[in-house]
Design an enzyme around this catalytic site. Structure first.
Site, PDB file in Angstrom:
ATOM      1  N   ALA A 175       0.716  -1.381   0.128  1.00  0.00           N
ATOM      2  CA  ALA A 175      -0.034  -0.035  -0.092  1.00  0.00           C
ATOM      3  C   ALA A 175       0.870   1.168  -0.004  1.00  0.00           C
ATOM      4  CB  ALA A 175      -0.818  -0.123   1.183  1.00  0.00           C
ATOM      5  N   ALA A 176       1.990   1.366   0.481  1.00  0.00           N
ATOM      6  CA  ALA A 176       2.780   2.450   0.631  1.00  0.00           C
ATOM      7  C   ALA A 176       3.166   3.105  -0.679  1.00  0.00           C
ATOM      8  CB  ALA A 176       3.958   2.365   1.526  1.00  0.00           C
ATOM      9  N   ASP A 205       2.041  -3.094   4.226  1.00  0.00           N
ATOM     10  CA  ASP A 205       3.338  -2.902   3.638  1.00  0.00           C
ATOM     11  C   ASP A 205       4.197  -3.640   4.242  1.00  0.00           C
ATOM     12  OD1 ASP A 205       4.019  -0.887   1.179  1.00  0.00           O
ATOM     13  OD2 ASP A 205       5.808  -1.059   2.659  1.00  0.00           O
ATOM     14  N   ASP A 232       5.084  -8.932   5.165  1.00  0.00           N
ATOM     15  CA  ASP A 232       5.533  -9.331   3.722  1.00  0.00           C
ATOM     16  C   ASP A 232       4.328  -9.788   3.205  1.00  0.00           C
ATOM     17  OD1 ASP A 232       6.399 -10.638   1.431  1.00  0.00           O
ATOM     18  OD2 ASP A 232       8.178 -11.769   2.385  1.00  0.00           O
ATOM     19  N   ASP A 258      -0.842  -4.066  -6.283  1.00  0.00           N
ATOM     20  CA  ASP A 258      -0.072  -3.171  -7.024  1.00  0.00           C
ATOM     21  C   ASP A 258       1.408  -3.483  -6.383  1.00  0.00           C
ATOM     22  OD1 ASP A 258       0.567  -0.784  -8.400  1.00  0.00           O
ATOM     23  OD2 ASP A 258       1.104   0.195  -6.651  1.00  0.00           O
ATOM     24  N   CYS A 311       3.995  -0.365 -12.302  1.00  0.00           N
ATOM     25  CA  CYS A 311       4.596   0.928 -13.268  1.00  0.00           C
ATOM     26  C   CYS A 311       5.689   0.405 -14.125  1.00  0.00           C
ATOM     27  CB  CYS A 311       4.819   2.166 -12.107  1.00  0.00           C
ATOM     28  SG  CYS A 311       5.797   1.695 -10.732  1.00  0.00           S
TER      29      CYS A 311
END
Length: 758
Positions: A175-176, A205, A232, A258, A311
């Site tokens: 999440a971070a 995270d 983890d 993500d 990304c």
């Protein structure tokens, strides 16, 4: 510290000062935006349409445009949008800075309700230009108060594809720093009339320090439905909940996956990636990405939806992970087309064929071509499936790849998966019953042996048991690990108990957190609170918690009923960093007035529906007085509010403004402020940035150009950056700096604090 160490530290500090004082971008002066290996690799893969590769590379070398998102769940979103359009956007139209013409910001065509905007202004220009000083200060202040997020455009896509509803249980696996998590929370609170949605967000995270940055982001939204945990993601523990009086396994309706990636889609903002990028980055990350994705689908409810995103533009991190996941699922997962949910977004379909290149430039098209000495770094899952029929059934073209030059964004990849059936390895390795206590079961589920997928992503069967329910429901605890040793089996037989390997104590890293202690309905603190604020009978006392076992309770927090269920059943199984929204703070002066706890502004929208006294209804002019004067006399209020205030004894109060639909010039959203009714005066206990936010809604200019309070506040706020990667200490420093500037010097709530204290 020795002389040599002191000198080395002095030199390092000097270097840092030189770089900072040299101006924006000085630290990247030596970085050339060229990487021949990168260009060769992506040209060879053919991911960019024919004839567009030069445009693609040119876009990669340009700075990323600034994008902002208005928080959608708050009732103030429309007012913020109105303020932006009519005031700040008009001021910056047709402005020229350093010879560059600034275009008026435009809404992102694919984001709903004009809640996201972009402009050709880079972050550098917004920060440094005197002409845009007020706009910059507005962005920083509204960001801090949680009404605006400065977030990259493509980063907004995954939460939209999750199609969240207020009852969904959501897991954000990596999440971070928290911009996507904030979106998830907003969507959960789409109906502001419901203080406690049935759903919740668990944001995880692996990095302990980044968890505090995540807390800082989530806290701006003041939600009782968010929990930050530190695990983890590839072996995040299976959680238990009470369901109809029985222990059950928690499955999530929505999961955002993500994953960590090589980040070559972020070249426009992370300039150092130009010199660091090699193909080996993707090879090293592929296994971790697949393990995280496997763990995600294991915890997904049947019928649930998981969004996988990176990304990175590299198929090794993108389609290869999705293809391997679909192949292992044996039909349990379906890759769905999410493009209809984002009309106006330009994207390229996923590819069904790709090659792999080593950093030495050697190409492999198939697993069979990889020499045996390379097979530890290169896995079979990195290649496309060889069976044409199986490949066609996967529909990899439903994946979405966003290229930077199509809509002036960063590069991004996203895929939407729907779970149609339990994962096959749960069927192959049925669960074994254990005749042990529930406490023992809890420890076992949190153990690495029970919950950690194998390092080799090709062996999902050794991952943690899902508890899908087909093999005996929640009573059938864990799956039999494939590689369980004979010694463990012998021990189990000797004890007369069938079960998984012996549990290991969960290792905790980072800061030691204060406990989360729920109050009972009979707790003495409720005696005075109940009578002083006349709480309604349906007030959920059991949802109130504090952060200490001993001594006086300094702050009281509230969580939703569902998060309370999760916390109580998993305290030994997970490391919780933060949860709950502050609703009351102890005030030593309050005891003589009937209640030792004053209301906290953070939780006022959560708590106010249950408060039936201590409420003063105020007008627009009253709100202006309360927010611009530090301690006004009661007589400064208009007649109606003055009369209400005189009837109340001294102590904490709610100041409530209800919109007048007959006067569209006034704010058309409710405003609720915490305040204090003194002997002859009244004051609002509202943090500085929130105070400025409400004043803007009322049409009051709060920043003065080049002088006085406005410039001072702008400079202080400018230190805060949403995407900053700072850890807990930085967040605490900023919170302290903000606290010093509070108008409420005695009991002002800290803005940006990384965690609640006792």
């Amino acid at each position: 510290m020795g002389k040599r160490s002191r000198q080395r530290q002095k030199n390092q500090n000097t270097k840092g000062d030189d770089r900072d004082n040299a101006g924006w971008g000085k630290g990247y002066a030596d970085i050339v935006k060229e990487n021949k290996l990168f260009e060769h690799y992506y040209q060879e893969l053919g991911l960019v349409p024919a004839g567009e590769f030069e445009q693609f590379m040119d876009a990669m070398r340009e700075p990323l445009p600034a994008t902002i998102r208005i928080t959608g769940y708050k009732s103030h979103a429309k007012e913020i949008l109105h303020c932006l359009k009519d005031k700040y956007f008009k001021d910056i139209q047709e402005v020229e800075i350093d010879g560059q013409k600034i275009e008026a910001p435009q809404p992102l065509s694919w984001y709903p309700d004009e809640q996201a905007w972009h402009t050709n202004m880079s972050r550098k220009i917004i920060r440094k230009s005197p002409l845009l000083e007020k706009f910059h200060q507005f962005l920083v202040s509204e960001t801090e108060s949680g009404n605006i997020s400065r977030q990259e455009a493509v980063s907004m896509i995954p939460p939209l594809l999750l199609k969240i509803q207020s009852h969904h249980k959501i897991l954000d696996m990596c999440a971070a720093p928290g911009s996507k998590t904030a979106q998830l929370i907003e969507m959960l609170h789409s109906d502001m009339d419901v203080p406690f949605p049935e759903g919740f967000v668990i944001a995880n995270d692996v990095d302990n320090k980044r968890c505090y940055l995540l807390v800082h982001q989530a806290k701006r939204l003041n939600s009782p439905c968010i929990m930050v945990v530190n695990h983890d993601a590839s072996c995040i523990p299976t959680l238990r909940i009470d369901s109809d009086g029985k222990k059950d396994t928690l499955f999530y309706d929505r999961i955002l996956c993500d994953v960590p990636c090589s980040g070559d889609g972020t070249l426009r903002k992370n300039i150092d990636v130009w010199k660091k990028w090699t193909t080996s980055n993707s090879l090293h990350l592929h296994g971790l990405q697949l393990r995280i994705a496997v763990r995600g689908v294991e915890q997904l409810a049947v019928g649930g939806r998981m969004v996988y995103s990176t990304c990175s533009l590299n198929p090794i991190e993108d389609e290869a992970v999705i293809a391997a996941l679909l192949e292992k699922s044996e039909g349990a997962l379906e890759l769905v087309d999410g493009s209809a949910d984002l009309p106006g977004l330009k994207w390229m379909p996923g590819v069904a064929a790709w090659k792999l290149m080593t950093k030495e430039g050697q190409w492999f098209s198939d697993w069979s071509e990889v020499p045996s000495n390379r097979r530890t770094q290169i896995r079979s899952t990195m290649f496309p499936p060889t069976d044409p029929e199986k490949l066609a059934d996967m529909h990899l073209e439903r994946c979405m790849r966003i290229l930077p030059h199509h809509q002036n964004t960063g590069g991004f990849f996203v895929a939407v998966l729907v779970k149609k059936a339990p994962m096959p390895w749960n069927k192959r390795y049925p669960k074994l019953r254990k005749n042990v206590s529930s406490g023992s079961a809890a420890q076992t589920e949190g153990s690495p042996a029970a919950s950690t997928p194998a390092d080799d992503p090709r062996l999902p069967e050794s991952a943690a048991g899902e508890g899908e329910g087909e093999e005996g429901g929640p009573e059938a605890e864990e799956e039999a690990p494939k590689g369980a040793s004979s010694a463990q089996e012998t021990t189990a037989k000797q004890d007369g108990v069938c079960g998984p390997p012996a549990s290991k104590k969960m290792k905790l890293f980072g800061y030691k957190e204060d406990p989360f202690v729920f109050l009972t309905e009979e707790d003495p603190v409720f005696t005075t609170i109940q009578s002083f604020y006349d709480l309604s009978p349906d007030f959920p006392k059991l949802n109130v918690l504090t952060r200490t076992h001993d001594g006086k309770k300094r702050h009281l927090y509230m969580v939703s009923k569902e998060l309370r269920n999760v916390l109580l059943n998993n305290s030994e199984r997970m490391k919780v960093i933060n949860t709950g929204v502050k609703v009351w703070s102890r005030n030593s002066d309050g005891e003589e007035f009937g209640c030792p706890f004053r209301l906290a502004q953070e939780g006022i929208y959560t708590l106010q529906p249950y408060i039936r006294s201590r409420i003063i209804r105020v007008s627009v002019e009253d709100v202006k007085v309360l927010l611009t004067q530090e301690n006004p006399y009661l007589s400064k209020l208009e007649e109606d509010a003055h009369a209400q205030a005189k009837k109340l004894v001294m102590g904490s109060i709610v100041l409530k403004y209800n919109p007048n639909t007959n006067n569209p010039e006034e704010p058309q959203c409710p405003i609720q402020l915490c305040g204090w009714r003194g002997k002859a005066s009244i004051r609002a206990f509202v943090p500085r940035n929130e105070r400025f936010h409400y004043l803007r809604l009322l049409g009051v200019e709060v920043f003065k150009e080049k002088q006085g309070l406005g410039q001072k506040d702008g400079e202080m706020e400018g230190k805060e950056e949403v995407e900053d990667e700072a850890g807990k200490k930085d967040a605490e420093k900023e919170g302290a700096a903000e606290n010093e500037a509070e108008l409420d010097l005695e009991t002002g709530d800290k803005i940006g604090s990384s965690e609640p204290k006792k």
